[in-house]
Design a protein around this motif. Sequence first.
Motif, PDB file in Angstrom:
ATOM      1  N   ILE A 212      76.965  -5.969   0.398  1.00 23.22           N
ATOM      2  CA  ILE A 212      77.379  -7.270  -0.139  1.00 23.22           C
ATOM      3  C   ILE A 212      78.653  -7.109  -0.963  1.00 23.22           C
ATOM      4  CG2 ILE A 212      76.710  -9.202  -1.609  1.00 23.22           C
ATOM      5  CD1 ILE A 212      73.793  -8.571  -0.890  1.00 23.22           C
ATOM      6  N   ALA A 213      78.693  -6.071  -1.801  1.00 19.63           N
ATOM      7  CA  ALA A 213      79.900  -5.810  -2.597  1.00 19.63           C
ATOM      8  C   ALA A 213      81.078  -5.470  -1.688  1.00 19.63           C
ATOM      9  CB  ALA A 213      79.634  -4.682  -3.589  1.00 19.63           C
ATOM     10  N   LYS A 219      87.026  -9.246   1.886  1.00 16.09           N
ATOM     11  CA  LYS A 219      87.632 -10.571   1.952  1.00 16.09           C
ATOM     12  C   LYS A 219      88.854 -10.681   1.047  1.00 16.09           C
ATOM     13  CE  LYS A 219      83.317 -13.047   2.972  1.00 16.09           C
ATOM     14  NZ  LYS A 219      82.316 -14.005   2.410  1.00 16.09           N
ATOM     15  N   GLN A 220      88.785 -10.068  -0.115  1.00 17.11           N
ATOM     16  CA  GLN A 220      89.821 -10.248  -1.126  1.00 17.11           C
ATOM     17  C   GLN A 220      90.972  -9.254  -1.028  1.00 17.11           C
ATOM     18  OE1 GLN A 220      88.182 -10.961  -5.216  1.00 17.11           O
ATOM     19  NE2 GLN A 220      86.210 -10.643  -4.206  1.00 17.11           N
ATOM     20  N   HIS A 221      90.706  -8.049  -0.514  1.00 16.72           N
ATOM     21  CA  HIS A 221      91.707  -6.988  -0.540  1.00 16.72           C
ATOM     22  C   HIS A 221      91.783  -6.320   0.829  1.00 16.72           C
ATOM     23  CE1 HIS A 221      91.733  -7.408  -4.916  1.00 16.72           C
ATOM     24  NE2 HIS A 221      90.412  -7.327  -4.884  1.00 16.72           N
ATOM     25  N   SER A 222      92.632  -6.829   1.677  1.00 12.89           N
ATOM     26  CA  SER A 222      92.722  -6.315   3.045  1.00 12.89           C
ATOM     27  C   SER A 222      93.333  -4.925   3.095  1.00 12.89           C
ATOM     28  CB  SER A 222      93.556  -7.269   3.908  1.00 12.89           C
ATOM     29  OG  SER A 222      94.870  -7.407   3.378  1.00 12.89           O
ATOM     30  N   GLU A 393      82.031  -5.890  -8.587  1.00 16.69           N
ATOM     31  CA  GLU A 393      81.402  -6.577  -7.453  1.00 16.69           C
ATOM     32  C   GLU A 393      79.916  -6.241  -7.369  1.00 16.69           C
ATOM     33  OE1 GLU A 393      82.435  -8.910  -5.616  1.00 16.69           O
ATOM     34  OE2 GLU A 393      84.566  -8.908  -6.134  1.00 16.69           O
ATOM     35  N   LEU A 394      79.553  -5.000  -7.679  1.00 17.38           N
ATOM     36  CA  LEU A 394      78.143  -4.635  -7.701  1.00 17.38           C
ATOM     37  C   LEU A 394      77.391  -5.440  -8.756  1.00 17.38           C
ATOM     38  CD1 LEU A 394      78.236  -0.724  -7.407  1.00 17.38           C
ATOM     39  CD2 LEU A 394      77.430  -2.325  -5.674  1.00 17.38           C
ATOM     40  N   LYS A 395      78.001  -5.564  -9.928  1.00 21.04           N
ATOM     41  CA  LYS A 395      77.352  -6.314 -11.009  1.00 21.04           C
ATOM     42  C   LYS A 395      77.209  -7.789 -10.643  1.00 21.04           C
ATOM     43  CE  LYS A 395      78.749  -3.228 -14.769  1.00 21.04           C
ATOM     44  NZ  LYS A 395      79.558  -3.083 -16.016  1.00 21.04           N
TER      45      LYS A 395
END
Length: 407
Positions: A212-213, A219-222, A393-395
């Motif tokens: 999930i992270a 999506k945000q950092h290609s 992102e994990l948090k």
Amino acid sequence: MSKPNLNFPLTLKQCRVIREIMKKGTEKEASSSLNLSQSSVSRSLSQAEQALQVDIFTRGWSGAEPTSAGEVVISSCNSILQAISDTECQLQSNVTALLKLKTYVEWRHLLIVEAVVKVGSASVAAQTLGMTQPAVSKTLKEIENMVQQPLFSRARRGLIPQAAAKQLASLFLRISPVAQSLQHSLQSLPNELTGRLSVGMLSFSCQDIVPIAFASIFKQHSGIRLQAMQGPYHMLANALRQGEIDCFLGLMRKGPIHPELIEVPLLPAQYALIARADHPIHNDAKTLNNLVNERWIVARHGTPIRDYFESLFHSIDNKPPIQALEMLTFASSEELVIHSDAIALLFYDDWNIKQLNPRLKQISIPLPNPECTIGITLHRERQSAIIQTFIEELKLTIKHKSPSTQL
């Protein structure tokens, strides 16, 4: 001047070295494949990185792994070398001797052939390129030996290009723009996080939060290359110390085994005894003593969960069962429980125990001190913006999954 002033950021030898390191995974294997010394391969790679002012490879779990900039470089090298290989195949149809174009050709060979094809004279081509005529003639002889066929025929009005020369000139015109545009392509990379994020996952870890992270970062950092791999603690710890991975996730221990590593807690969890939902043990067993003779699925020796498993039986003055099936993954352990009479000692966070597969059921025997913690292990001196982004992102993933369980 004896050599033309070439405006190419990489030599063709460097292109071959870069491609082979990518294919083989190590400089040592690349040197063997190319029939070059390892020092020559290392020097070529270093010179290429200096010329482009980027890191092409980073050391990874399975050897040399390309950086985001390296992916761009490798793509250009592959395009150039494939075009050379295709031309060699076309030229090979004219002769029986094995050609050596793709092994030895360099930019100066193709540049000079193209110049002579254009002007029809070695002396005029030499003047145009700022070279001496003997240097041009020598270079033409070198490439004729590579393709094993004449490039030009002599006539009163100059040199007449043969089919091979025309093919080589065409090749130069196709691949030179690819090489010359490489630095612009690198400068045009998005101004965002780039690099590699390589995450290790301990066996039996709650690994549902990592994908999930990863998806959010993707999506945000290609420009970030994402990797995940599984392994035992000592393997992942050594990989982290050597820079092959950036961090790893799993049950926290009583401090890392290496002083240069640190642990960051993420999520509280608890040990749980799990059996098939229709297993008679749910009605028959009241205490741990009732489980002594059962078949068990456990984590391997040296893991916190295995230590806890053995401590359970020591707490009731019993030896741990000798016949225990060791599994490496959480999913395979649950699946084996479903299809057998075995009991598993696993661990779950609050959310996952509530979402337990309906074919499984927790055995309602209280365990002593079942609390444990899932955390992330980092290198004390190597904590980049990418790693911090991953931790955040994990948090967020944990918070969205179960707002009350984040540490």
